[in-house]
Enzyme design. Sequence first.
Site, PDB file in Angstrom:
ATOM      1  N   ASP A  16       0.781  -1.221   0.011  1.00 33.98           N
ATOM      2  CA  ASP A  16      -0.090  -0.062   0.009  1.00 33.98           C
ATOM      3  C   ASP A  16       0.949   1.313  -0.120  1.00 33.98           C
ATOM      4  OD1 ASP A  16      -2.319   1.612   0.212  1.00 33.98           O
ATOM      5  OD2 ASP A  16      -1.887   1.819   2.503  1.00 33.98           O
ATOM      6  N   SER A  17       0.337   2.428   0.030  1.00 33.12           N
ATOM      7  CA  SER A  17       1.108   3.831  -0.130  1.00 33.12           C
ATOM      8  C   SER A  17       1.531   3.778   1.420  1.00 33.12           C
ATOM      9  CB  SER A  17       0.234   4.757  -0.621  1.00 33.12           C
ATOM     10  OG  SER A  17      -0.945   5.053   0.486  1.00 33.12           O
ATOM     11  N   TYR A  48      -0.727   8.345  -2.371  1.00 31.88           N
ATOM     12  CA  TYR A  48      -0.952   7.981  -3.766  1.00 31.88           C
ATOM     13  C   TYR A  48      -2.108   8.691  -4.342  1.00 31.88           C
ATOM     14  CZ  TYR A  48       2.549   4.150  -3.740  1.00 31.88           C
ATOM     15  OH  TYR A  48       3.722   3.431  -3.820  1.00 31.88           O
ATOM     16  N   GLY A  49      -2.998   8.943  -3.263  1.00 30.21           N
ATOM     17  CA  GLY A  49      -4.584   9.215  -3.701  1.00 30.21           C
ATOM     18  C   GLY A  49      -4.666  10.678  -4.201  1.00 30.21           C
ATOM     19  N   CYS A  79      -4.218  -1.476  -1.939  1.00 31.70           N
ATOM     20  CA  CYS A  79      -4.332  -0.008  -2.043  1.00 31.70           C
ATOM     21  C   CYS A  79      -5.362   0.140  -3.145  1.00 31.70           C
ATOM     22  CB  CYS A  79      -3.088   0.656  -2.419  1.00 31.70           C
ATOM     23  SG  CYS A  79      -3.166   2.331  -2.998  1.00 31.70           S
ATOM     24  N   ASN A  80      -6.396   0.881  -2.867  1.00 31.94           N
ATOM     25  CA  ASN A  80      -7.488   0.992  -3.924  1.00 31.94           C
ATOM     26  C   ASN A  80      -7.187   2.008  -4.999  1.00 31.94           C
ATOM     27  OD1 ASN A  80     -10.251  -0.157  -2.722  1.00 31.94           O
ATOM     28  ND2 ASN A  80      -9.181   0.609  -1.174  1.00 31.94           N
ATOM     29  N   THR A  81      -6.292   3.048  -4.809  1.00 39.67           N
ATOM     30  CA  THR A  81      -5.719   3.804  -5.624  1.00 39.67           C
ATOM     31  C   THR A  81      -4.829   3.060  -6.777  1.00 39.67           C
ATOM     32  OG1 THR A  81      -5.761   5.409  -3.893  1.00 39.67           O
ATOM     33  CG2 THR A  81      -4.733   6.043  -5.982  1.00 39.67           C
ATOM     34  N   GLU A 161      -3.148   8.168   8.867  1.00 38.97           N
ATOM     35  CA  GLU A 161      -1.695   7.891   8.885  1.00 38.97           C
ATOM     36  C   GLU A 161      -0.916   8.397  10.414  1.00 38.97           C
ATOM     37  OE1 GLU A 161       0.995   6.482   7.006  1.00 38.97           O
ATOM     38  OE2 GLU A 161      -0.430   5.174   5.939  1.00 38.97           O
ATOM     39  N   CYS A 193     -11.014   2.916   0.339  1.00 39.31           N
ATOM     40  CA  CYS A 193      -9.661   3.283   0.481  1.00 39.31           C
ATOM     41  C   CYS A 193      -9.313   2.328   1.803  1.00 39.31           C
ATOM     42  CB  CYS A 193      -9.458   4.726   0.732  1.00 39.31           C
ATOM     43  SG  CYS A 193      -8.025   4.969   1.456  1.00 39.31           S
ATOM     44  N   THR A 194      -8.292   1.681   1.695  1.00 42.37           N
ATOM     45  CA  THR A 194      -7.789   0.728   2.750  1.00 42.37           C
ATOM     46  C   THR A 194      -7.482   1.324   4.204  1.00 42.37           C
ATOM     47  OG1 THR A 194      -5.720   0.623   1.738  1.00 42.37           O
ATOM     48  CG2 THR A 194      -7.144  -1.272   1.110  1.00 42.37           C
ATOM     49  N   HIS A 195      -7.243   2.777   4.014  1.00 41.77           N
ATOM     50  CA  HIS A 195      -6.991   3.433   5.248  1.00 41.77           C
ATOM     51  C   HIS A 195      -8.392   3.725   5.898  1.00 41.77           C
ATOM     52  CE1 HIS A 195      -3.170   4.729   3.455  1.00 41.77           C
ATOM     53  NE2 HIS A 195      -2.682   5.138   4.669  1.00 41.77           N
TER      54      HIS A 195
HETATM   55  N1  DGL Z   1      -4.792   3.251   0.871  1.00 39.16           N
HETATM   56  C1  DGL Z   1      -4.822   3.828  -0.059  1.00 39.16           C
HETATM   57  C2  DGL Z   1      -6.283   3.524  -0.989  1.00 39.16           C
HETATM   58  O1  DGL Z   1      -6.585   2.317  -0.630  1.00 39.16           O
HETATM   59  C3  DGL Z   1      -4.746   5.097  -0.405  1.00 39.16           C
HETATM   60  C4  DGL Z   1      -3.878   6.114   0.345  1.00 39.16           C
HETATM   61  C5  DGL Z   1      -3.200   7.138  -0.215  1.00 39.16           C
HETATM   62  O2  DGL Z   1      -3.818   8.161  -0.734  1.00 39.16           O
HETATM   63  O3  DGL Z   1      -2.118   7.143  -0.465  1.00 39.16           O
HETATM   64  O4  DGL Z   1      -6.714   4.258  -2.039  1.00 39.16           O
END
Ligand code: DGL
Length: 279
Positions: A16-17, A48-49, A79-81, A161, A193-195
């Site tokens: 993931d990011s 990443y998003g 990571c969804n992104t 985070e 988003c996995t966060h």
């Molecule tokens: N956890 C990432 C996701 O699922 C994105 C977090 C980010 O923006 O880096 O999209």
Amino acid sequence: MSSLNAKQESAIGVFDSGMGGLTVLSALTQVLPQEKFVYLGDTARLPYGTKSKTTVERYALQAAGLLVQRGVKALVVACNTASGMALPSLQAAFANLPIFGVVEPGAQAAAQVADDSGILVLATETTIRGGAYQQALAGLLKGSRVPIYGRSCPLWVTLAEQGRQSWTLTEAVLKDSLRGFLSRGPKTILLGCTHFPVFAENLNTILPSGVNVVDSAQTTAKAVKAALTARDLLNRADGGSKEYGGPTEYFATDGADRFIQVGSTFLGAAIPQVQLIDI
Ligand code: DGL
């Protein structure tokens, strides 16, 4: 030991990011307790998003490359992104490796519980703009009248985070992202988003009763298990009775101390050690 056994005993790579993918790792370790995992959080380049497809593709290829060098037998893009932007490039670059994204499983989790009130996808700006969830859901719900809404939640990743779930400001940010959807809104909210699962308790207090909040962790873990079973890639080192594949190795590209401190809230377990790595 045959080379096939060596492959079955290899680790599963997860990236993931940042720490968000730990919410997926948590489900993976529950569903696949006999497996070993290697986790990479590209914390130096998070988020990443907010980035373009080209940049997310480049980062994802580099992160995956690092795990492939470590000999993983499969890769989970937690990571969804990166799943929405880079899955086809990853599958083309590492053609012999089973690679799993989180968008399709997330869409399945939402489609299973959705009703005509609709589905609200909460995700990063890049995921919402790219439309991966909207497409996956439209495919799964073809012929039904379930409306699909999307909203980007720009500050959530930063707050997650930093482990700021109990901040007053966090509640205000979450409420602002949900504006317009709180009364008479869709009864299914998909955390794209996995966060975002670290805000489950916050959402519980903000959302009206009867709203289902779903994410991709469980459905992804089940999809990984099914695919590895079909390919005879599950770890059977001791005939299948082993309950624990060995300690997960954690890598981050920055902030190892923060990863150890905050990461445990994403994982639901302690993270004893994180190795810094450059990609
Ligand atoms: N956890 C990432 C996701 O699922 C994105 C977090 C980010 O923006 O880096 O999209």
